[in-house]
Structures are given as structure tokens and as C-alpha cells.
Design an enzyme around this catalytic site. Structure first.
Site, PDB file in Angstrom:
ATOM      1  CD  GLU A 150     198.073  -9.082 106.885  1.00 59.31           C
ATOM      2  OE1 GLU A 150     198.521 -10.204 106.766  1.00 59.31           O
ATOM      3  OE2 GLU A 150     197.552  -8.432 106.272  1.00 59.31           O
ATOM      4  CD  GLU A 162     205.412  -2.096  98.506  1.00 61.24           C
ATOM      5  OE1 GLU A 162     206.591  -2.208  99.250  1.00 61.24           O
ATOM      6  OE2 GLU A 162     204.995  -3.088  97.903  1.00 61.24           O
TER       7      GLU A 162
END
Length: 434
Positions: free
Chosen positions: A352, A63
Site C-alpha cells: 500500500e 484477507e
């Protein structure tokens, strides 16, 4: 009455939660004297008269990584704004260190009204922003009772979670009554919140802020240096015409490392100079995974042991924190962990490697990231392996056909680009609610 019963249960259960949280494990950072913050005894924030902070809660490492770009944009828009970032875990706090100068870090108080009141008094927030769906009844009620608006961003509500909330609708109503704004990742998340009774006027859609990934030139330069360093350290290949592939197994869990090492052993038969960058998900497993690699007779190099030069290497154990982008950027192909051990974990985020233009492979269990994974599958940007044999075969195929691998990576980047802009939409929605 329900909150009273919940609080009584919490009193009895909190010692077990705290034991799990504070239990010492090798490689796991400790809380030290900061354990008091979990009870609301928080060092106060230095504020000017009439100045207020913004409180952002991100429970742990994932997070914190997800909300980092939003925090940077917030500070870009208003450099003087004080931001307090809370995490529950020590690993989350460790990740928050990378934001020093942008945020003040504090540990999240336990879900007792008295602890939350002490915390609010210390940090004086004008707004609470919760990353994803970390909702605690007493915290929400106490924050709301102090006239502090609460916004949930990047909100997700899976079908499974929605069904669970539907069985305890009264508890969901208690939670949702304190929320001012829920900004969802996707349309189906928004529909589930509304289906449970949350007012449609409180619900909006931004897309996932995790799509807005910034790849700085520094990351690319460092990755290029690391790649050269690793390739120079690889075992010499008797066939100089073959390339020197580097692949990464990212965020692996217990039970996956053996399968990954089996796949790498098969790859080494064709590419003797191949290097596996192995990144365990949890720091407390670093030494355990190092022992496993050594016991299987691979030539091991640990990132923590050497950064300037690397000796002969087959497996590079990334026993470090906050360097995933760098390690991905130094690799040719990514396998995303948490996906080859049944339905225990449900995969991890492929954003990513996709943002870096790296082709990816995932196991069959990816239910926690179903939307993005299926978008990437539809774009033919990633592939799914069922076991270590298929993983090895798919990697070898990509290594032998770098043109095809490059096209897969380019398609992955296009998926990311088509979904970008969530941070801007999120901040617009937050500002509009003031």
C-alpha cells in the site's frame, strides 16, 4: 479414520478456540447474537429460482482488504451476482462492512460437517473461493461432497509450512484431494504445492492480487485535507525553513510502540513540528497505546476523538478501522510494523505505501512478505533498520533530502506497476475452470 480422529480432537479443542474468539477485549468488536453462525445457523440468502451465490472466505482483516479489489471487479463484470463473504473474526466482519452493497457477510461455520451443511443449504453457493491458504479438512470435504468446486486464490506456501505439511503428508493429501484449483502468488509457492503431491494441472500462477491496489481520487482529496489539518496542529517550529514532516508507523505490535516513540523523540529534537501517525495492528490495543503515549509525555490526539479539528499534536493515534490508505497517503514516510520484535510476526505488507509512492522502512524481520520486500530492496525503494536508533536516523535522512525520498517512492511505484494484473489473471483462471 484420520478425519474422524481430527473431528474428535476438534470437539475437545473448540471450546478453547471459541473462548479466545469470543473473549471480550477493550476495543474489540463483539459477535452479539451472531455467534450462532459459527454453528451453521446462518440467515439464508435471498436467491431467485436457479440462482446461486459465490462464497468467498477471507479469515480476518488482512484477507478482507486483500480480496476487496477482486470482489469489486467481480461485481463490475456481473452486477447481479450474489457474493457471500465469510470471515472468522469479528474484526474481519467489521472490515467487511466497507463492502456493504457488494457482498452479504456471514461468519464462517466451525469445521464440523453438520455446521457446514447447514451453511451451504442457507447460502446455496455454486463455487467456493478461499483467500490465501485457510484450509479446513471437514469444510473442504463437505463442500466437495456437495459438488461445489473449490478454488484457492492468492495462495501462499512458505518453505516452513511446506516442511510441516511434508511431516503430515496424509493430512495434506486429505486437504488437497478436495481442491479443484490453486492459484498461487509466485512460482516458488506453486512448486511447493506440486512438490507435496498436488497435481500440476490444478496449480497455476497469477501473481499477488494485493498488487492491484486502486487509489481513488477521493482518498487523495481526503488525505490532502488530513495532512493540512495535521500540519496546522503541529507544534510551532522555531526554524521556519525546516519542513513539517509526517511519518506513519503502520500495523505496530506490542513491543514496537516504545521503539517507535523513542525514534520520534529523537526526530523532534531536529524537527520540533514533526508528527507521528501511530496505527496499532489490533483494535484492542488502542487504549493501551494511548496510555503509553501519554505516559511518555507526548502531546497526543486520537483520531476517534476528533476528526474536524486537531489541537497541538506530536503523536496522532489512528484508533480507527479501514483507513490505512488514507493515513498512508497523508504521510511522507512509512515504517511498517511487525518487523522490529524479533521473529514473532514476520512483518506486514509494504504494497500500500509503495502503490502510493511513499518511501518505506521496515525492520529486519519480514519473512511473511519476503518476495515483495526483496523486490523493493533490489529496486532501492525501501530500507531496513535494525533498531529505533537506525529508524530515527533513516527518517531524518529522508526528511532532510526530500528529492531522494521522492525517488525512492517513485521506484516503489514502478515495482507495483510491474506486478499488476493479478486480479484479471485470477478471474480468467477461475472462469476457465467452469
Amino acid at each position: 479414520m484420520i478425519r474422524f480422529i481430527y473431528t474428535v480432537l476438534l470437539v475437545f479443542l473448540s471450546p478453547f478456540f471459541l473462548y479466545s474468539l469470543y473473549k471480550k477485549k477493550e476495543g474489540k468488536p463483539t459477535f452479539g447474537s451472531r455467534w450462532k453462525e459459527h454453528f451453521g445457523f446462518t440467515p439464508p440468502i435471498k436467491l431467485q429460482p436457479d440462482e446461486k451465490s459465490i462464497w468467498i472466505h477471507a479469515v480476518s482483516v488482512g484477507e478482507v482488504l486483500g480480496v476487496t479489489s477482486l470482489i469489486k471487479e467481480l461485481k463490475r463484470q456481473n452486477p447481479e451476482q450474489i457474493i457471500v463473504l465469510t470471515t472468522t473474526t469479528a474484526t474481519g466482519a467489521q472490515q467487511a462492512e466497507s463492502l456493504k452493497g457488494l457482498v452479504e457477510h456471514r461468519f464462517m461455520p466451525l469445521d464440523f460437517s453438520c455446521a457446514v451443511k447447514r451453511f451451504i443449504k442457507a447460502i446455496q453457493p455454486e463455487r467456493m473461493i478461499i483467500m490465501e491458504t485457510e484450509l479446513w479438512p471437514n469444510t473442504l470435504a463437505t463442500v466437495k461432497g456437495n459438488d461445489i468446486p473449490i478454488t484457492v486464490i492468492n495462495a501462499r506456501l512458505s518453505k516452513r509450512s511446506a516442511l510441516r505439511y511434508a511431516k503430515v503428508k496424509t493430512i495434506f493429501n486429505i486437504l488437497s484431494s478436495s481442491l479443484d484449483q490453486v492459484i498461487c502468488q509466485h512460482k516458488d509457492d506453486a512448486e511447493r504445492f506440486i512438490g507435496l503431491g498436488l497435481a500440476a494441472s490444478k496449480v497455476s500462477i497469477s501473481g499477488s492480487i494485493k498488487f492491484d491496489i486502486s487509489i481513488t481520487p477521493d482518498v487523495k482529496i481526503e488525505a490532502d485535507n488530513l495532512r493540512k489539518q495535521l500540519q496546522a496542529s503541529a507544534i510551532q517550529n522555531p526554524n521556519p525553513n525546516l519542513q513539517q514532516p509526517i511519518w506513519i508507523a503502520a500495523s505496530t505490535h506490542k513491543g514496537e510502540d516504545e521503539q517507535i516513540l523513542n525514534a520520534h523523540r529523537k526526530i523532534l529534537t531536529l524537527f520540533p513540528n514533526a508528527i507521528l501517525v501511530l496505527v496499532p495492528r489490533h483494535p484492542e490495543r488502542f487504549n493501551q497505546v494511548a496510555e503509553l503515549i501519554s505516559n511518555q509525555n507526548f502531546k497526543l490526539v486520537r483520531r476517534s476523538a476528533v476528526k474536524e479539528s486537531v489541537n497541538e499534536c506530536q503523536v496522532y493515534l489512528a484508533d480507527s478501522m479501514g483507513e490505512m490508505l488514507l493515513l498512508l497517503a497523508a504521510s511522507d514516510v512509512c515504517f511498517m510494523g511487525g518487523s522490529l520484535i524479533g521473529d514473532k510476526v514476520g512483518g506486514h505488507n509494504l504494497l500500500e505505501p509503495s502503490a502510493l509512492g511513499i518511501p518505506s522502512i521496515t525492520g529486519p524481520s519480514y519473512y511473511n512478505f519476503k518476495d515483495i520486500t526483496e523486490q523493493l530492496l533490489q529496486a532501492e525503494a525501501i530500507s531496513i533498520c535494525m533498531d529505533s536508533e537506525q529508524l530515527a536516523d533513516q527518517l531524518i535522512t529522508l526528511f532532510l533530502d526530500p528529492v531522494s525520498a521522492r525517488y525512492k517512492g517513485q521506484r516503489a511505484m514502478k515495482v507495483i506497476e510491474s506486478n499488476s494484473g493479478a486480479i484479471s489473471r485470477t478471474l480468467t483462471l477461475i472462469n476457465a475452470s467452469k
